[in-house]
Scaffold this motif. Structure first.
Motif, mmCIF file in Angstrom:
data_model
loop_
_atom_site.group_PDB
_atom_site.id
_atom_site.type_symbol
_atom_site.label_atom_id
_atom_site.label_comp_id
_atom_site.label_asym_id
_atom_site.label_seq_id
_atom_site.Cartn_x
_atom_site.Cartn_y
_atom_site.Cartn_z
ATOM 1 N N ARG A 216 0.862 -1.190 0.000
ATOM 2 C CA ARG A 216 0.000 0.000 0.000
ATOM 3 C C ARG A 216 0.897 1.238 0.000
ATOM 4 O O ARG A 216 1.173 1.822 1.039
ATOM 5 N N VAL A 217 1.365 1.604 -1.188
ATOM 6 C CA VAL A 217 2.270 2.740 -1.342
ATOM 7 C C VAL A 217 1.589 3.811 -2.177
ATOM 8 O O VAL A 217 1.071 3.542 -3.270
ATOM 9 N N GLY A 218 1.588 5.030 -1.669
ATOM 10 C CA GLY A 218 1.123 6.187 -2.428
ATOM 11 C C GLY A 218 2.246 7.197 -2.557
ATOM 12 O O GLY A 218 3.313 7.056 -1.955
ATOM 13 N N MET A 219 2.008 8.229 -3.343
ATOM 14 C CA MET A 219 3.025 9.266 -3.530
ATOM 15 C C MET A 219 2.340 10.583 -3.840
ATOM 16 O O MET A 219 1.317 10.625 -4.530
ATOM 17 N N PHE A 220 2.912 11.672 -3.300
ATOM 18 C CA PHE A 220 2.435 13.000 -3.679
ATOM 19 C C PHE A 220 3.615 13.927 -3.862
ATOM 20 O O PHE A 220 4.731 13.659 -3.399
ATOM 21 N N GLY A 221 3.383 15.011 -4.588
ATOM 22 C CA GLY A 221 4.445 15.963 -4.849
ATOM 23 C C GLY A 221 3.876 17.310 -5.214
ATOM 24 O O GLY A 221 2.757 17.417 -5.718
ATOM 25 N N HIS A 222 4.657 18.348 -4.957
ATOM 26 C CA HIS A 222 4.252 19.709 -5.275
ATOM 27 C C HIS A 222 5.028 20.210 -6.486
ATOM 28 O O HIS A 222 6.228 19.971 -6.614
ATOM 29 N N SER A 223 4.327 20.874 -7.407
ATOM 30 C CA SER A 223 4.956 21.500 -8.563
ATOM 31 C C SER A 223 5.724 20.450 -9.366
ATOM 32 O O SER A 223 5.129 19.470 -9.818
ATOM 33 N N ALA A 224 7.032 20.619 -9.552
ATOM 34 C CA ALA A 224 7.800 19.613 -10.287
ATOM 35 C C ALA A 224 7.736 18.255 -9.613
ATOM 36 O O ALA A 224 7.889 17.221 -10.259
ATOM 37 N N GLY A 225 7.500 18.250 -8.300
ATOM 38 C CA GLY A 225 7.297 16.985 -7.610
ATOM 39 C C GLY A 225 6.051 16.274 -8.083
ATOM 40 O O GLY A 225 5.983 15.036 -8.066
ATOM 41 N N GLY A 226 5.035 17.041 -8.516
ATOM 42 C CA GLY A 226 3.850 16.425 -9.098
ATOM 43 C C GLY A 226 4.176 15.722 -10.403
ATOM 44 O O GLY A 226 3.655 14.632 -10.683
ATOM 45 N N ALA A 227 5.037 16.336 -11.210
ATOM 46 C CA ALA A 227 5.485 15.667 -12.435
ATOM 47 C C ALA A 227 6.248 14.394 -12.107
ATOM 48 O O ALA A 227 6.121 13.376 -12.803
ATOM 49 N N THR A 228 7.040 14.426 -11.033
ATOM 50 C CA THR A 228 7.767 13.233 -10.606
ATOM 51 C C THR A 228 6.800 12.117 -10.226
ATOM 52 O O THR A 228 7.039 10.943 -10.539
ATOM 53 N N VAL A 229 5.721 12.467 -9.552
ATOM 54 C CA VAL A 229 4.732 11.463 -9.145
ATOM 55 C C VAL A 229 4.197 10.711 -10.357
ATOM 56 O O VAL A 229 4.188 9.472 -10.402
ATOM 57 N N ALA A 230 3.716 11.451 -11.354
ATOM 58 C CA ALA A 230 3.123 10.802 -12.525
ATOM 59 C C ALA A 230 4.139 9.923 -13.246
ATOM 60 O O ALA A 230 3.835 8.785 -13.628
ATOM 61 N N SER A 231 5.343 10.433 -13.443
ATOM 62 C CA SER A 231 6.354 9.658 -14.166
ATOM 63 C C SER A 231 6.829 8.449 -13.362
ATOM 64 O O SER A 231 7.077 7.380 -13.922
ATOM 65 N N ALA A 232 6.966 8.615 -12.047
ATOM 66 C CA ALA A 232 7.369 7.477 -11.218
ATOM 67 C C ALA A 232 6.296 6.405 -11.205
ATOM 68 O O ALA A 232 6.595 5.204 -11.226
ATOM 69 N N MET A 233 5.026 6.799 -11.192
ATOM 70 C CA MET A 233 3.948 5.813 -11.268
ATOM 71 C C MET A 233 3.998 5.054 -12.587
ATOM 72 O O MET A 233 3.760 3.844 -12.628
ATOM 73 N N PHE A 234 4.298 5.769 -13.652
ATOM 74 C CA PHE A 234 4.407 5.127 -14.964
ATOM 75 C C PHE A 234 5.528 4.092 -14.983
ATOM 76 O O PHE A 234 5.390 3.015 -15.571
ATOM 77 N N GLU A 235 6.627 4.403 -14.301
ATOM 78 C CA GLU A 235 7.790 3.523 -14.303
ATOM 79 C C GLU A 235 7.690 2.405 -13.268
ATOM 80 O O GLU A 235 8.303 1.351 -13.436
ATOM 81 N N ASP A 236 6.937 2.619 -12.192
ATOM 82 C CA ASP A 236 6.978 1.683 -11.066
ATOM 83 C C ASP A 236 5.573 1.367 -10.568
ATOM 84 O O ASP A 236 4.926 2.197 -9.922
ATOM 85 N N PRO A 237 5.074 0.152 -10.836
ATOM 86 C CA PRO A 237 3.715 -0.204 -10.434
ATOM 87 C C PRO A 237 3.543 -0.365 -8.936
ATOM 88 O O PRO A 237 2.413 -0.531 -8.460
ATOM 89 N N ARG A 238 4.621 -0.305 -8.166
ATOM 90 C CA ARG A 238 4.487 -0.383 -6.715
ATOM 91 C C ARG A 238 3.746 0.814 -6.144
ATOM 92 O O ARG A 238 3.202 0.739 -5.040
ATOM 93 N N ILE A 239 3.734 1.920 -6.879
ATOM 94 C CA ILE A 239 3.034 3.123 -6.422
ATOM 95 C C ILE A 239 1.575 2.994 -6.835
ATOM 96 O O ILE A 239 1.247 3.056 -8.016
ATOM 97 N N LYS A 240 0.702 2.828 -5.875
ATOM 98 C CA LYS A 240 -0.700 2.495 -6.153
ATOM 99 C C LYS A 240 -1.591 3.711 -6.365
ATOM 100 O O LYS A 240 -2.691 3.581 -6.926
ATOM 101 N N ALA A 241 -1.177 4.873 -5.894
ATOM 102 C CA ALA A 241 -2.021 6.066 -6.006
ATOM 103 C C ALA A 241 -1.137 7.295 -5.978
ATOM 104 O O ALA A 241 -0.159 7.351 -5.206
ATOM 105 N N GLY A 242 -1.452 8.297 -6.807
ATOM 106 C CA GLY A 242 -0.616 9.478 -6.910
ATOM 107 C C GLY A 242 -1.403 10.767 -6.834
ATOM 108 O O GLY A 242 -2.488 10.883 -7.414
ATOM 109 N N LEU A 243 -0.851 11.747 -6.136
ATOM 110 C CA LEU A 243 -1.480 13.052 -5.931
ATOM 111 C C LEU A 243 -0.493 14.138 -6.326
ATOM 112 O O LEU A 243 0.653 14.151 -5.869
#
Length: 394
Positions: free
Chosen positions: A238-265
């Protein structure tokens, strides 16, 4: 991925650094007055907090931002529910030497303001009575320290999450054990793409090291003593991730690369790279302010149309880009001492009252991760009368 410092969707991250748009007169005013002690509001959850910082070194990855001759290294702070905090010191918002560098970057002396303390206690034992806990990672915006969203991090941890904040070396000041400080890399045509790539790789590497820690290992490069109770505490299913500004871009790209991240904000962040057209099949939420709006960013609009899982965008009326960070309260507190006018404050943090902005930036991330990592809660079902400032966008 386009340069994280020049692409239209990410270039607006200047507001994600403390007082960076202040006129020089305001900075000079701070030098002639007693320093202002900045504070952060306490989290509202029932659990006291422990923290531990880890120095992680990826020996399989030469760091191109360091010339490619040394392995990539970064600092990560874990914040978690503590069994007890007695005898454990309160952690600073940022380490002392890094804090001085951070203020210097903003044109302020070390005595202009006193940076806040957190509500976490260094090395406090984890509370094992809560069972295995979901994990949330946080990625900050460009040129910002990993502590910039401490209010949200602490709120999540006080309600039963383990939160890991990533210090992306050379993209925001980072202090390593022994006092060595690394500042942001100078801007340049090659800097942005390298930083974007390292951010994604950092995220995957941290998940690997958390797996090691959860099995009883010690991933810290100096093998410093870890708090009691961390072994087996993390529920890495049960892993999620969030990020602000460029960190938000990191969230989306990291989710694309790594299915361990189940939810992104994403907190007012753009998207870039292959995920724009590929989309995602897992839950994704966007908290818009003034920068990350699909009508302004074609890549974000394309990405939004390609999302195949649960999705939601909310917008807080009167919020600015920095409203979804600790700067919402830091700038409001510093404004009188820096002779900032109401218009200058609004330029930084918008017209939304700080207390309301804090309530929103705590409630909605918590509701998102509760819904998708714990299967509970109803705040995201529809607009709420508790938060009339917040509107939903399909």
């Amino acid at each position: 991925m386009p340069s994280s410092r020049t692409a239209a969707g990410i270039a607006a991250t200047a507001l994600a650094t403390l007082l960076v748009t202040l006129p020089p007169a305001a900075a000079r005013a701070a030098e002639t007055r007693p320093p202002v002690q900045l504070t952060l509001p306490a989290p509202t959850g029932p659990h006291p907090l422990g923290t531990v910082s880890l120095h992680l070194v990826d020996r399989s990855r030469p760091d191109p931002l360091a010339g490619g001759h040394t392995p990539r290294e970064l600092m990560v702070t874990l914040t978690y529910p503590a069994r007890t905090t007695a005898g454990h010191p309160v952690a600073p918002w940022i380490e002392p030497k890094a804090g001085r560098e951070y203020l210097r970057e903003q044109g302020l002396s070390a005595g202009a303001v006193l940076l806040p303390l957190t509500h976490g206690h260094e090395g406090a034992p984890a509370d094992r009575r809560l069972g295995r806990l979901p994990v949330v990672l946080y990625s900050p915006g460009n040129d910002t320290p990993r502590s910039i969203n401490t209010m949200v991090v602490e709120e999540l941890a006080s309600r039963g999450y383990v939160v890991g904040t990533l210090g992306h070396t050379f993209d925001g000041v980072v202090q390593f054990p022994g006092g060595r400080v690394v500042a942001s890399a100078p801007d340049g045509p090659a800097t942005g793409p390298l930083i974007a790539e390292q951010r994604i790789a950092d995220t995957r590497f941290v998940l690997d090291r958390l797996t090691e820690l959860n099995r009883g290992g010690n991933p810290d490069a100096e093998r410093r003593r870890l708090p009691a109770g961390l072994r087996g505490l993390l529920d890495l299913g049960r892993v999620g991730m969030f990020g602000h500004s460029a960190g938000g871009a990191t969230v989306a790209s990291a989710m694309f690369e790594d299915p361990r991240i189940k939810a992104g904000l994403s907190l007012d962040g753009p998207v870039a790279g292959p995920v724009v057209t590929a989309g995602l099949d897992r839950p994704y939420m966007l908290m818009e302010a003034t920068k990350a709006r699909p009508e302004n960013l074609p890549d974000l609009a394309t990405f939004w149309s390609r999302l195949r899982g649960w999705k939601l965008a909310v917008r807080a009326e009167g919020a600015e880009h920095a409203s979804y960070t600790d700067l919402e309260v830091i700038i409001a507190q510093a404004a009188p001492a820096l002779d900032l006018s109401a218009a200058q404050v609004a330029e930084q943090i918008g017209t939304l009252a700080p207390a309301r902005a804090v309530a929103i930036q705590r409630a909605y991330p918590l509701a998102f991760f509760d819904r998708h990592l714990r299967r509970k809660g109803h705040l995201l079902d529809r607009p709420s009368r508790r938060f009339p400032e917040v509107t939903f966008r399909p």
